[in-house]
Design a protein around this motif. Sequence first.
Motif, PDB file in Angstrom:
ATOM      1  N   ASP A 149     -13.148   7.411  14.898  1.00  0.00           N
ATOM      2  CA  ASP A 149     -12.031   6.542  14.542  1.00  0.00           C
ATOM      3  C   ASP A 149     -10.672   7.262  14.895  1.00  0.00           C
ATOM      4  O   ASP A 149     -10.374   8.185  13.810  1.00  0.00           O
ATOM      5  CB  ASP A 149     -11.991   6.393  12.927  1.00  0.00           C
ATOM      6  CG  ASP A 149     -12.886   4.962  12.796  1.00  0.00           C
ATOM      7  OD1 ASP A 149     -12.603   3.949  13.389  1.00  0.00           O
ATOM      8  OD2 ASP A 149     -14.178   5.375  12.390  1.00  0.00           O
ATOM      9  N   PRO A 171     -21.343  -0.291   9.515  1.00  0.00           N
ATOM     10  CA  PRO A 171     -20.532   0.834  10.168  1.00  0.00           C
ATOM     11  C   PRO A 171     -19.085   0.830   9.441  1.00  0.00           C
ATOM     12  O   PRO A 171     -18.631  -0.284   9.285  1.00  0.00           O
ATOM     13  CB  PRO A 171     -20.547   0.534  11.402  1.00  0.00           C
ATOM     14  CG  PRO A 171     -21.188  -0.807  11.890  1.00  0.00           C
ATOM     15  CD  PRO A 171     -21.679  -1.267  10.559  1.00  0.00           C
ATOM     16  N   GLY A 172     -18.679   1.999   9.465  1.00  0.00           N
ATOM     17  CA  GLY A 172     -17.169   1.710   8.801  1.00  0.00           C
ATOM     18  C   GLY A 172     -17.118   1.945   7.263  1.00  0.00           C
ATOM     19  O   GLY A 172     -16.320   2.403   6.614  1.00  0.00           O
ATOM     20  N   ASN A 184      -4.162   4.039   1.708  1.00  0.00           N
ATOM     21  CA  ASN A 184      -3.898   2.587   1.347  1.00  0.00           C
ATOM     22  C   ASN A 184      -3.965   1.386   2.700  1.00  0.00           C
ATOM     23  O   ASN A 184      -4.604   0.633   2.586  1.00  0.00           O
ATOM     24  CB  ASN A 184      -2.920   2.359   0.375  1.00  0.00           C
ATOM     25  CG  ASN A 184      -2.900   1.001  -0.157  1.00  0.00           C
ATOM     26  OD1 ASN A 184      -2.294   0.162   0.264  1.00  0.00           O
ATOM     27  ND2 ASN A 184      -3.428   0.891  -1.303  1.00  0.00           N
ATOM     28  N   ALA A 185      -3.096   1.815   3.524  1.00  0.00           N
ATOM     29  CA  ALA A 185      -2.853   0.983   4.505  1.00  0.00           C
ATOM     30  C   ALA A 185      -4.198   1.038   5.536  1.00  0.00           C
ATOM     31  O   ALA A 185      -4.319  -0.161   5.783  1.00  0.00           O
ATOM     32  CB  ALA A 185      -1.599   1.474   5.611  1.00  0.00           C
ATOM     33  N   HIS A 186      -4.762   1.953   5.673  1.00  0.00           N
ATOM     34  CA  HIS A 186      -5.928   1.762   6.485  1.00  0.00           C
ATOM     35  C   HIS A 186      -7.156   1.077   5.682  1.00  0.00           C
ATOM     36  O   HIS A 186      -7.942   0.240   6.295  1.00  0.00           O
ATOM     37  CB  HIS A 186      -6.374   3.292   7.022  1.00  0.00           C
ATOM     38  CG  HIS A 186      -5.774   3.833   8.254  1.00  0.00           C
ATOM     39  ND1 HIS A 186      -5.857   3.332   9.237  1.00  0.00           N
ATOM     40  CD2 HIS A 186      -4.474   4.583   8.242  1.00  0.00           C
ATOM     41  CE1 HIS A 186      -5.229   3.707  10.170  1.00  0.00           C
ATOM     42  NE2 HIS A 186      -4.529   4.583   9.625  1.00  0.00           N
ATOM     43  N   LYS A 207      -6.604  -1.238   3.650  1.00  0.00           N
ATOM     44  CA  LYS A 207      -6.267  -2.799   3.538  1.00  0.00           C
ATOM     45  C   LYS A 207      -6.702  -3.235   5.153  1.00  0.00           C
ATOM     46  O   LYS A 207      -7.179  -4.468   5.074  1.00  0.00           O
ATOM     47  CB  LYS A 207      -4.681  -2.959   3.488  1.00  0.00           C
ATOM     48  CG  LYS A 207      -4.343  -3.008   2.351  1.00  0.00           C
ATOM     49  CD  LYS A 207      -2.990  -3.417   2.195  1.00  0.00           C
ATOM     50  CE  LYS A 207      -2.179  -3.945   0.770  1.00  0.00           C
ATOM     51  NZ  LYS A 207      -1.078  -4.269   0.690  1.00  0.00           N
ATOM     52  N   GLN A 208      -6.304  -2.585   6.217  1.00  0.00           N
ATOM     53  CA  GLN A 208      -6.447  -2.989   7.470  1.00  0.00           C
ATOM     54  C   GLN A 208      -8.038  -3.057   7.733  1.00  0.00           C
ATOM     55  O   GLN A 208      -8.419  -4.118   8.444  1.00  0.00           O
ATOM     56  CB  GLN A 208      -6.006  -1.785   8.369  1.00  0.00           C
ATOM     57  CG  GLN A 208      -6.390  -2.123   9.879  1.00  0.00           C
ATOM     58  CD  GLN A 208      -5.393  -3.102  10.743  1.00  0.00           C
ATOM     59  OE1 GLN A 208      -4.141  -2.959  10.509  1.00  0.00           O
ATOM     60  NE2 GLN A 208      -6.105  -3.939  11.341  1.00  0.00           N
ATOM     61  N   LEU A 209      -9.032  -2.310   7.226  1.00  0.00           N
ATOM     62  CA  LEU A 209     -10.181  -2.300   7.696  1.00  0.00           C
ATOM     63  C   LEU A 209     -11.307  -2.971   6.851  1.00  0.00           C
ATOM     64  O   LEU A 209     -12.114  -3.305   7.133  1.00  0.00           O
ATOM     65  CB  LEU A 209     -10.578  -0.835   7.785  1.00  0.00           C
ATOM     66  CG  LEU A 209      -9.974   0.199   8.788  1.00  0.00           C
ATOM     67  CD1 LEU A 209     -10.370   1.660   8.436  1.00  0.00           C
ATOM     68  CD2 LEU A 209     -10.597  -0.332  10.390  1.00  0.00           C
ATOM     69  N   ALA A 267     -11.445  -6.063   5.405  1.00  0.00           N
ATOM     70  CA  ALA A 267     -12.128  -7.360   5.705  1.00  0.00           C
ATOM     71  C   ALA A 267     -13.012  -7.150   6.784  1.00  0.00           C
ATOM     72  O   ALA A 267     -14.200  -8.028   6.771  1.00  0.00           O
ATOM     73  CB  ALA A 267     -11.011  -8.187   6.034  1.00  0.00           C
ATOM     74  N   GLN A 268     -12.902  -6.477   7.879  1.00  0.00           N
ATOM     75  CA  GLN A 268     -13.619  -6.269   9.026  1.00  0.00           C
ATOM     76  C   GLN A 268     -15.066  -5.797   8.589  1.00  0.00           C
ATOM     77  O   GLN A 268     -15.980  -6.213   8.875  1.00  0.00           O
ATOM     78  CB  GLN A 268     -12.996  -5.732  10.110  1.00  0.00           C
ATOM     79  CG  GLN A 268     -13.930  -5.628  11.314  1.00  0.00           C
ATOM     80  CD  GLN A 268     -13.855  -6.877  11.996  1.00  0.00           C
ATOM     81  OE1 GLN A 268     -13.093  -7.828  11.698  1.00  0.00           O
ATOM     82  NE2 GLN A 268     -14.630  -7.263  13.148  1.00  0.00           N
ATOM     83  N   HIS A 271     -17.116  -7.502   5.783  1.00  0.00           N
ATOM     84  CA  HIS A 271     -17.564  -9.022   6.226  1.00  0.00           C
ATOM     85  C   HIS A 271     -18.471  -8.849   7.559  1.00  0.00           C
ATOM     86  O   HIS A 271     -19.222  -9.648   7.418  1.00  0.00           O
ATOM     87  CB  HIS A 271     -16.262  -9.964   6.335  1.00  0.00           C
ATOM     88  CG  HIS A 271     -16.772 -11.217   6.336  1.00  0.00           C
ATOM     89  ND1 HIS A 271     -16.581 -12.041   7.526  1.00  0.00           N
ATOM     90  CD2 HIS A 271     -17.296 -12.133   5.552  1.00  0.00           C
ATOM     91  CE1 HIS A 271     -17.071 -13.169   7.130  1.00  0.00           C
ATOM     92  NE2 HIS A 271     -17.347 -13.247   6.075  1.00  0.00           N
ATOM     93  N   GLY A 272     -18.199  -7.683   8.205  1.00  0.00           N
ATOM     94  CA  GLY A 272     -18.721  -7.935   9.493  1.00  0.00           C
ATOM     95  C   GLY A 272     -20.183  -7.509   9.470  1.00  0.00           C
ATOM     96  O   GLY A 272     -21.022  -7.810  10.010  1.00  0.00           O
TER      97      GLY A 272
END
Lengths: 161, 802
Positions: A32, A92-93, A148-150, A152-154, A156-157, A160-161
């Motif tokens: 990443d 993953p993630g 925090n920003a990352h 938020k960005q990650l 959902a994916q 849920h992914g």
Amino acid sequence: MNGIGLALRGLHHGERALAQDLLRVSERHTGDHEIHHVARDLSAWSQRHVRELAEIGGRYGARLGTAHPLETGLGAKLRGKGGELVGHRGPPGMPLLHDLRHVHVQAAGVSLDWEMIAQAARGNRDTALLRLVERCHPDTLRQMRWANAHLKQLSAQVLHG
Amino acid sequence: MARIDRIAEPWGTRTPYGPGEDWPVRVDTFLEEGITPRDVDRWVPTASILHSNGDGMDIAVKDGRMVGVRGAAGDRINRGRLDPKDLYAWQAGASPDRLTRPLVRRNGTLVETDWDTAMDAVVRRSRELLDEQGSGAFGFYTSGQLFLEEYYTLTTIARAGIGTSHLDGNTRLCTATAAAALKESFGCDGQPGTYADIDHADVIALFGHNVAATQTVLWMRMLDRLAGPDPPRVICVDPRSTPVARMAAVHLAPRPGTNVALMNGLLHEIISAGRIDRDYVDAHAVGYEELERRVREYPPGRVAEICDVPEELIRRAAGLLGGAERLVSTVLQGFYQSHQATAAAVQVNNLHLIRGMLGSPGCGVLQMNGQPTAQNTRECGADGDLPGFRNWANDDHVADLARIWNVEPERIPHHAPPTHAMQIFRFAEQGSVRLLWISGTNPAVSMPDLARIRSVLAQERLFLVVQDIFPTETTELADVVLPAAAWGEKTGTFTNTDRTVHLSEKAVEPPGEARPDLEIFLDYAGRMGFTGRDGTPLVGWTGPESAFRAWQECSRGRPCDYTGLSYERLRAAGGVQWPCDRDHPDGTERLYSGGRFWAAPEYCESFGRDLVTGAPVEEVEYRSLNPSGKAVIRSAGYLPPHEAPDELRPFHLITGRTVHHFHTRTKTARAPQLRDAAPEVWVEMSAADAEAHDMREGDLAEVSSPRGVVHATVRVTGIRSGVLFLPFHYGYWDLPEGAARTRAANELTITDWDPASKQPLFKTGVATLRLLERGGGPSSADRAGEAGPARSRTAMAHEEPR
Ligand code: SF4
């Protein structure tokens, strides 16, 4: 050591841990790329804070060492394309989310410590200490917002992914 | 009428003019051998699609074929002139190897099929993924080559049809920082200045912008000013000794990755000399005090050390910038694709803000685009923003967009900023993006760290749809290939860097079964049956003109307001600059005159991002920083780059464009004049480095980085010592099968990007070098930027000054 000295020691400890955490996050998430690079830059901020705290600490009877270098090579486990922790289950993630969460919490603690020091410096009319806070505390807030920003960005994916 | 070889002389003959005068007309024409203007059946108006200048031009048609091109004499951008790429590359459209039928992968190989079969395959997979995983499984990666109508349709499909935030353009590689820098400073995208500012300027500063190669027609305009009375003085920031550098009064060649330090040093000097417009700053900007404090840390002595530039030159450049009365600055890849990209580009905006030089003739900033239709990906929201420069973090903007699309606001993902290209690829790598639809671009050559990109695209679990006009390194990896119509074979509009909108009309039929990109997207929308709130089709338009009208509604009341335009109007008037609406019926030449910005919290496109961490600024923060919508002066300190030369890899590696090629040469290498002008990749190095490594012009060198190797012919040039330059256009499609993959510059580039703009860094990496083979001396090809250019008999074009 008076109260300010004790608080400085706590803060020094927290900043050092944050510097170490950010470095580890950088090493664990080489796939990443933005995390990898920026976490390292942000670790350097905390490393600078540690040095500056050590310089001022003596005035309050706190002997704050800078001798121990941060450890590197601890996070290499997560290297690799998928960034999957060996044996880890879940999408993953997930480990990255976990690490970002940890950085945020750690930085929030450090931020509160800076608040306390700022109040004490104001009460004491210690302008040198207040200036130190003004130099460093905004960095801590930016470290928090970064995590925090990352998240938020990650989220959902990843979740849920 | 003069005949001239425009491969050897890319900028043609001079038509000098003085400050404040109109740039004289010079009409450039190139027709197929044996064709004269009298043979041409009709001239079809369009604009250039091979660079971002947006030159107006006409396509010559005879017997249903393109037979040549001519610059549009009346066009405000080029006044008849054309770039060499535009003069010759149209010939590629008729290449025998165009994609003419859809392809699908069967048992590992791509086989021809019909449209129904191909589209069914895409639709079937889409439905499966929507059921299994939902919208997060979809990624769309588009181009800087499509038309406005196509981007708007794609955005509508992706954001409101599928409902994914994973949509970006390859303009991310190219122009994302321009958009980010404009949003940081002015709260909104869109160029403040205009090309006509060149006519008035007394100082022109080019920051990392080799305009002579990237926008040759804009450079012709500058050259004509330089050849005329009372010429402007030029400042050039570039580690290479480019044609711009050679015409410059001051050339600064900083160490790669140090632009922020340099800019802070220049601002330091200007501020200490008191050469700022304090009244303007007080009335129209916030954040000045912090800038002043920040740049105090960058006295010229320190900056000279960081950048390895003589202190004296920094002072001289600052003197010129501070003394300018009409200053035009342009910025491009030397800043955008380098370390701390947005922070550096923003300092150029700051320069203009503190000098109060915005919005009047000769006072402009041009944060340039690289891709011709990059502006449209940004306006239409086919990159990291919502259509019409709406702010994803502003619920009212999302609600407004939902009204226009007739969907519930929740349908439009806005829980986080739209996903940028590098992250979309990361999601694909990790397996959560499972359908990737690539249109009009070739990431297998254009993205950084190609070995990684190839492995991402080749994954079994990824369903890859590629829509393009030629077979490419990317179509090779696709599951479905959709043949598209090219420029000149379809109708639509597009917008250049200085907000000029052109209509590009269909001149000829596409080959075989190839279809306009718009038709392909509309077909998909129809088959997927996307609907709005009341069950009516989500995409309610059927062709270019109705798509344009739908877009106009979406742009209404936003900065990029198109409501005063129409196809008819553009046909009659040629290029018009947005905003063009009731209040600005003739378009708008310059934005922000009188210090009026579009940065109010309710209206702005973005609250900005932290320039170092990239974290979005929250609305509350922005409101307290900038309640009344002034310009925002954002400062930043210098950080060392993430990869630095060492003993193992002693060189900085920078990559970039050249005058004869575009993107991954899919078109330009299919035009004989352009192909022959620069057929092979080369590496530039300084004389000192060549000597130290015992290399000579023409030798074959191996350049390597931690990512891979490239074999390239050595050219000894005036580049800064310690820096290597590789052009990044070269891939593998025109090599014999089985040839080694050692040609693309991006085999070597690092995966790292600017945290604020998310633009990959192609100019901050390291490399080492070794001799592979002794060569045969200097190559004659593509020395336009250097000495002794190639001559080409078939490249004779006409120039007609008027
Ligand atoms: S090849 Fe040029 S135009 Fe295309 S994305 Fe790269 S920089 Fe931009």
